[in-house]
Design a protein around this motif. Structure first.
Motif, PDB file in Angstrom:
ATOM      1  N   GLY A 199       0.870  -1.265  -0.031  1.00  0.00           N
ATOM      2  CA  GLY A 199      -0.047   0.035  -0.055  1.00  0.00           C
ATOM      3  C   GLY A 199       0.866   1.260  -0.034  1.00  0.00           C
ATOM      4  N   ALA A 200       0.210   2.513   0.268  1.00  0.00           N
ATOM      5  CA  ALA A 200       0.820   3.576   0.354  1.00  0.00           C
ATOM      6  C   ALA A 200       0.243   4.341   1.356  1.00  0.00           C
ATOM      7  CB  ALA A 200       0.625   4.400  -0.923  1.00  0.00           C
ATOM      8  N   VAL A 201       0.958   5.602   1.988  1.00  0.00           N
ATOM      9  CA  VAL A 201       0.424   6.270   2.851  1.00  0.00           C
ATOM     10  C   VAL A 201       0.858   7.743   2.664  1.00  0.00           C
ATOM     11  CG1 VAL A 201       2.121   5.960   4.571  1.00  0.00           C
ATOM     12  CG2 VAL A 201      -0.091   6.572   5.390  1.00  0.00           C
ATOM     13  N   ALA A 202       0.077   8.820   2.830  1.00  0.00           N
ATOM     14  CA  ALA A 202       0.267  10.142   2.628  1.00  0.00           C
ATOM     15  C   ALA A 202      -0.322  10.972   3.834  1.00  0.00           C
ATOM     16  CB  ALA A 202      -0.302  10.501   1.166  1.00  0.00           C
ATOM     17  N   LEU A 219       4.607  12.603   7.876  1.00  0.00           N
ATOM     18  CA  LEU A 219       5.360  11.320   7.728  1.00  0.00           C
ATOM     19  C   LEU A 219       6.969  11.487   7.274  1.00  0.00           C
ATOM     20  CD1 LEU A 219       4.480   9.102   4.551  1.00  0.00           C
ATOM     21  CD2 LEU A 219       3.270  11.168   5.099  1.00  0.00           C
ATOM     22  N   GLN A 220       7.494  10.446   7.734  1.00  0.00           N
ATOM     23  CA  GLN A 220       9.136  10.700   7.380  1.00  0.00           C
ATOM     24  C   GLN A 220       9.511   9.298   6.782  1.00  0.00           C
ATOM     25  OE1 GLN A 220      11.658  12.116  10.333  1.00  0.00           O
ATOM     26  NE2 GLN A 220      11.197  14.073  10.146  1.00  0.00           N
ATOM     27  N   SER A 221      10.240   9.105   5.843  1.00  0.00           N
ATOM     28  CA  SER A 221      11.003   7.751   5.775  1.00  0.00           C
ATOM     29  C   SER A 221      12.378   8.128   5.542  1.00  0.00           C
ATOM     30  CB  SER A 221      10.437   7.696   4.166  1.00  0.00           C
ATOM     31  OG  SER A 221      10.705   6.282   3.636  1.00  0.00           O
ATOM     32  N   LEU A 222      13.135   7.159   6.236  1.00  0.00           N
ATOM     33  CA  LEU A 222      14.604   7.273   6.417  1.00  0.00           C
ATOM     34  C   LEU A 222      14.948   8.738   7.042  1.00  0.00           C
ATOM     35  CD1 LEU A 222      15.759   5.349   2.976  1.00  0.00           C
ATOM     36  CD2 LEU A 222      15.008   4.343   5.275  1.00  0.00           C
ATOM     37  N   GLY A 223      14.355   9.196   7.580  1.00  0.00           N
ATOM     38  CA  GLY A 223      14.687  10.273   8.486  1.00  0.00           C
ATOM     39  C   GLY A 223      14.482  11.642   7.713  1.00  0.00           C
ATOM     40  N   ALA A 224      13.596  11.580   6.512  1.00  0.00           N
ATOM     41  CA  ALA A 224      13.412  12.787   5.850  1.00  0.00           C
ATOM     42  C   ALA A 224      11.971  12.872   5.556  1.00  0.00           C
ATOM     43  CB  ALA A 224      14.149  12.827   4.488  1.00  0.00           C
ATOM     44  N   PRO A 225      11.434  14.095   5.902  1.00  0.00           N
ATOM     45  CA  PRO A 225       9.938  14.126   5.599  1.00  0.00           C
ATOM     46  C   PRO A 225       9.524  14.061   3.988  1.00  0.00           C
ATOM     47  CG  PRO A 225      10.903  16.445   6.434  1.00  0.00           C
ATOM     48  CD  PRO A 225      11.876  15.403   6.080  1.00  0.00           C
ATOM     49  N   VAL A 226       8.375  13.359   3.997  1.00  0.00           N
ATOM     50  CA  VAL A 226       7.858  13.034   2.470  1.00  0.00           C
ATOM     51  C   VAL A 226       6.480  13.371   2.629  1.00  0.00           C
ATOM     52  CG1 VAL A 226       9.614  11.491   2.140  1.00  0.00           C
ATOM     53  CG2 VAL A 226       7.486  10.751   3.259  1.00  0.00           C
ATOM     54  N   GLU A 227       5.560  13.766   1.522  1.00  0.00           N
ATOM     55  CA  GLU A 227       4.219  13.772   1.330  1.00  0.00           C
ATOM     56  C   GLU A 227       3.706  12.283   1.283  1.00  0.00           C
ATOM     57  OE1 GLU A 227       2.078  16.330   1.572  1.00  0.00           O
ATOM     58  OE2 GLU A 227       3.844  17.399   2.376  1.00  0.00           O
ATOM     59  N   ARG A 228       4.424  11.425   0.725  1.00  0.00           N
ATOM     60  CA  ARG A 228       3.773   9.965   0.389  1.00  0.00           C
ATOM     61  C   ARG A 228       4.888   9.062   0.450  1.00  0.00           C
ATOM     62  NH1 ARG A 228      -0.498   7.645  -2.430  1.00  0.00           N
ATOM     63  NH2 ARG A 228      -0.037   5.947  -3.790  1.00  0.00           N
ATOM     64  N   ALA A 229       4.605   7.791   0.971  1.00  0.00           N
ATOM     65  CA  ALA A 229       5.390   6.934   1.036  1.00  0.00           C
ATOM     66  C   ALA A 229       4.579   5.665   0.502  1.00  0.00           C
ATOM     67  CB  ALA A 229       5.894   6.521   2.254  1.00  0.00           C
ATOM     68  N   GLU A 230       5.544   4.680  -0.617  1.00  0.00           N
ATOM     69  CA  GLU A 230       4.955   3.647  -1.019  1.00  0.00           C
ATOM     70  C   GLU A 230       5.668   2.330  -0.492  1.00  0.00           C
ATOM     71  OE1 GLU A 230       4.786   4.006  -5.176  1.00  0.00           O
ATOM     72  OE2 GLU A 230       2.961   5.333  -5.365  1.00  0.00           O
ATOM     73  N   ALA A 231       5.069   1.109  -0.463  1.00  0.00           N
ATOM     74  CA  ALA A 231       5.768   0.068  -0.015  1.00  0.00           C
ATOM     75  C   ALA A 231       6.876  -0.324  -1.240  1.00  0.00           C
ATOM     76  CB  ALA A 231       4.597  -1.012  -0.009  1.00  0.00           C
ATOM     77  N   THR A 232       7.905  -0.923  -0.789  1.00  0.00           N
ATOM     78  CA  THR A 232       8.390  -1.301   0.747  1.00  0.00           C
ATOM     79  C   THR A 232       9.090  -0.063   1.391  1.00  0.00           C
ATOM     80  OG1 THR A 232       8.375  -3.522   0.084  1.00  0.00           O
ATOM     81  CG2 THR A 232       9.423  -2.737   2.247  1.00  0.00           C
ATOM     82  N   ALA A 233       8.874   0.285   2.436  1.00  0.00           N
ATOM     83  CA  ALA A 233       9.446   1.345   3.251  1.00  0.00           C
ATOM     84  C   ALA A 233       9.308   1.433   4.521  1.00  0.00           C
ATOM     85  CB  ALA A 233       8.563   2.787   2.578  1.00  0.00           C
ATOM     86  N   ARG A 234      10.499   1.932   5.401  1.00  0.00           N
ATOM     87  CA  ARG A 234      10.424   2.216   6.710  1.00  0.00           C
ATOM     88  C   ARG A 234       9.902   3.546   6.598  1.00  0.00           C
ATOM     89  NH1 ARG A 234      10.248  -0.682  10.595  1.00  0.00           N
ATOM     90  NH2 ARG A 234      11.131   1.113  12.079  1.00  0.00           N
ATOM     91  N   VAL A 235       9.017   3.738   7.708  1.00  0.00           N
ATOM     92  CA  VAL A 235       8.067   5.272   7.697  1.00  0.00           C
ATOM     93  C   VAL A 235       7.989   5.495   9.346  1.00  0.00           C
ATOM     94  CG1 VAL A 235       7.070   4.949   5.594  1.00  0.00           C
ATOM     95  CG2 VAL A 235       5.831   3.925   7.586  1.00  0.00           C
ATOM     96  N   ALA A 236       7.918   6.745   9.377  1.00  0.00           N
ATOM     97  CA  ALA A 236       7.411   7.200  10.846  1.00  0.00           C
ATOM     98  C   ALA A 236       6.382   8.247  10.669  1.00  0.00           C
ATOM     99  CB  ALA A 236       8.587   7.905  11.468  1.00  0.00           C
TER     100      ALA A 236
END
Length: 576
Positions: A199-202, A219-236
């Motif tokens: 999936g994806a999250v935004a 949300l962040q991915s790998l320590g950087a802010p992002v508007e949207r993250a898609e699998a596969t990913a480490r997210v906060a």
């Protein structure tokens, strides 16, 4: 981005290898760094020389922290198996490999570390031979020294090849993010982390967490802010709507309505065993739940969970025996299993599970199910299924039920000739349907659904009643407001039931108790009132209609209710 988990003995240099690859120290706690012992999940990431980004979940190797280890590998598609050249295969290595095998992990890389201390070749050969009996059979192996840096570039290159061979994640799938950490940040609030496996999250997305609605503030991915993250990913994810005190590792962030919480499910073990304990611990993602075990037959098992989990058909579970530290892999086959009451039902159920059959067989067993519930179980809609509103019918069932409808209608008409046909509630009961709304999808010509009833071409009034109604209509044609009184109606054979039937059939209009007129009376009454001064009195209306007070009073009130006229404070009326 791809995500990979490390696995191996506490002394085999896992964390040192991750640091050599990424330049980041995965151990987050001071105690871990002081003792050189990974206690909890660690995280690091890097961009490989070929340009591919990889995130690493470093899991504990010590036997006392197996729960933390399982929380780290549950959502990760590939593994980095680490063994030291000066130590070789260990009991803990075997336990970690058994976990990966039970989870069905097929992609990975074997790294023999500490190659500066001993010849890595014998260990490399030994471990690959041991892996041959697992799902990790045939994974590539390389040797490296984290201390000298020898072989680390080869590890990166081999890792790039492994990641390139991973199946593409389904970025259109619903989100189920297993929480592995939760904490607060001043000025931001609650933050959770996890591995987004599908999936994806935004930012702005609405999700559910423990049945509670939450909103992704950022949300962040790998320590950087992002508007949207898609699998596969480490997210906060920074969440609004939940306090950090109300969540814990093993909770899941879910796409609303896409998953079904279940506390009872049927699974099939990936490898049959002679005997299972009465209780096991179930692991999926970062979640850990105790379960009571009911063997069905062969590899089929029913689990009753100590707490419900958002599971789907096709999920892979790890079942762990805390007493013996034995682990078993299991595939989820049903998250809403049938009750087992009759003698031999457990064995028959096991045979059904072994036969598979997929979505079509499951829907055939359920016959009728809510569409949203069926897909939330993890099934896709099988070919030939019939959708009726929010319901889903098994292939062929709609035609089977529709063929029974005419007989139900005919029987109802025989018992109640004054009624045009049975209400949908009667059909629902006769066909054993869960909802009267389903009847609409089962009515075939010449039958039709009208005013909440199923009626046919012969849905008119019985012949004697029709003759009486026709006589009344003939009188009203000459004098449209001369409603027959009770004696006249009774003399014509029109009692309360017959009148009600004529009104239902649309041949008469009931404007008040015991007062019936012909269809079209509303427009006739309006036309008669247009010639009066506005407002007008009831007496003036009665004279315009040329009728008695018995008819004029209910007719005037009926017109008020329908919005044709408006009653004023002085008891006069006016046309709207």
């Amino acid at each position: 981005m791809q995500v990979i988990a490390t696995a191996g003995h506490v002394d085999h240099g896992k964390s040192a290898l991750v640091t050599a690859l990424t330049g980041m120290q995965p151990d987050r706690w001071e105690e871990e760094r002081r003792r050189g012992l990974t206690i909890d999940l660690g995280f690091a990431w890097t961009t490989l020389p070929g340009g591919r980004t990889v995130a690493v979940v470093d899991v504990p190797g010590h036997e006392r922290f197996v729960g933390n280890m399982l929380a780290g590998v549950g959502s990760v598609p590939a593994a980095l198996v680490v063994v030291a050249a000066d130590d070789g295969w260990s009991a803990q290595t075997g336990e970690h490999v058994a976990v990966l095998d039970a989870l069905g992990v097929r992609h990975g890389l074997l790294v023999v570390t500490k190659s500066d201390l001993a010849d890595p070749a014998p260990v490399l050969a030994d471990v690959q031979e041991r892996l041959a009996a697992t799902t990790l059979a045939g994974i590539p192996g390389v040797a490296a020294s984290s201390r000298t840096g020898d072989g680390v570039p080869a590890v990166a290159a081999a890792l790039e090849d492994v990641l390139a061979g991973l199946p593409a994640p389904d970025t259109a799938a619903p989100v189920r993010l297993w929480v592995d950490r939760g904490f607060t940040i001043r000025g931001a609030g609650t933050v959770v982390t996890g591995t987004l496996a599908a999936g994806a999250v935004a930012a702005g997305d609405r999700l559910t967490l423990g049945g509670q609605d939450v909103v992704v503030r950022g949300l962040q991915s790998l320590g950087a802010p992002v508007e949207r993250a898609e699998a596969t990913a480490r997210v906060a994810l920074n969440l609004r709507g939940v306090a950090v005190e109300d969540l814990s590792r093993g909770d899941a962030l879910l796409t609303p309505g896409a998953f079904r919480d279940t506390a009872e499910l049927d699974v099939v073990l990936t490898r049959p065993v002679d005997r299972l304990p009465a209780e096991l611990v179930v692991h999926i993602g970062s979640a850990t739940v105790a379960a009571r075990v009911r063997p069905l037959d062969g590899a089929a098992v029913r689990l009753r969970l100590g707490a419900p989990l958002p599971l789907r058909v096709g999920d892979r579970l790890l079942l762990r025996d805390p007493g013996s530290r034995t682990v078993h892999g299991a595939g989820v086959r049903d998250v809403d299993p049938p009750e087992l009451r009759r003698r031999g039902a457990a064995r028959a159920r096991a045979a059904d599970l072994a036969a598979g059959g997929g979505a079509a067989a499951d829907l055939a067993r359920r016959r009728v199910v809510l569409h949203a519930d069926f897909t939330a179980m993890g099934w896709s809609v099988p070919e030939g299924a019939t959708a009726v509103g929010r319901w889903l019918l098994a292939p062929g069932l709609a035609d089977e039920l529709a063929a029974r409808v005419p007989a139900v209608v005919a029987r109802y008409r025989q018992l109640r000739p004054l009624e045009p046909g049975p209400p949908t509630a009667v059909l629902r009961s006769a066909l054993d349907l869960p909802d009267a709304d389903l009847v609409a999808g089962l009515v075939r010509p010449p039958l039709v659904l009208r005013d909440g009833r199923v009626v046919g071409a012969d849905a008119g009034l019985p012949e004697p009643v029709q003759r009486a109604v026709t006589q009344v209509l003939a009188r009203l044609a000459d004098d449209p407001f001369a409603a027959p009184d009770a004696e006249q109606l009774a003399a014509a054979g029109l009692g309360p039931r017959e009148l009600a039937a004529a009104v239902r059939d649309g041949q008469l209009v009931r404007v008040g108790e015991g007062v019936v007129l012909a269809p079209g009376v509303e427009e006739r009454a309006r036309r008669a009132l247009t010639g009066l001064p506005q407002p007008f009195t009831l007496s003036q209306a009665r004279q315009a209609w040329g009728t008695s007070r018995r008819v004029a009073v209910p007719l005037a009130e009926w017109l008020d209710a329908r919005g044709v006229t408006e009653r004023l404070g002085d008891a006069t009326r006016q046309l709207r």
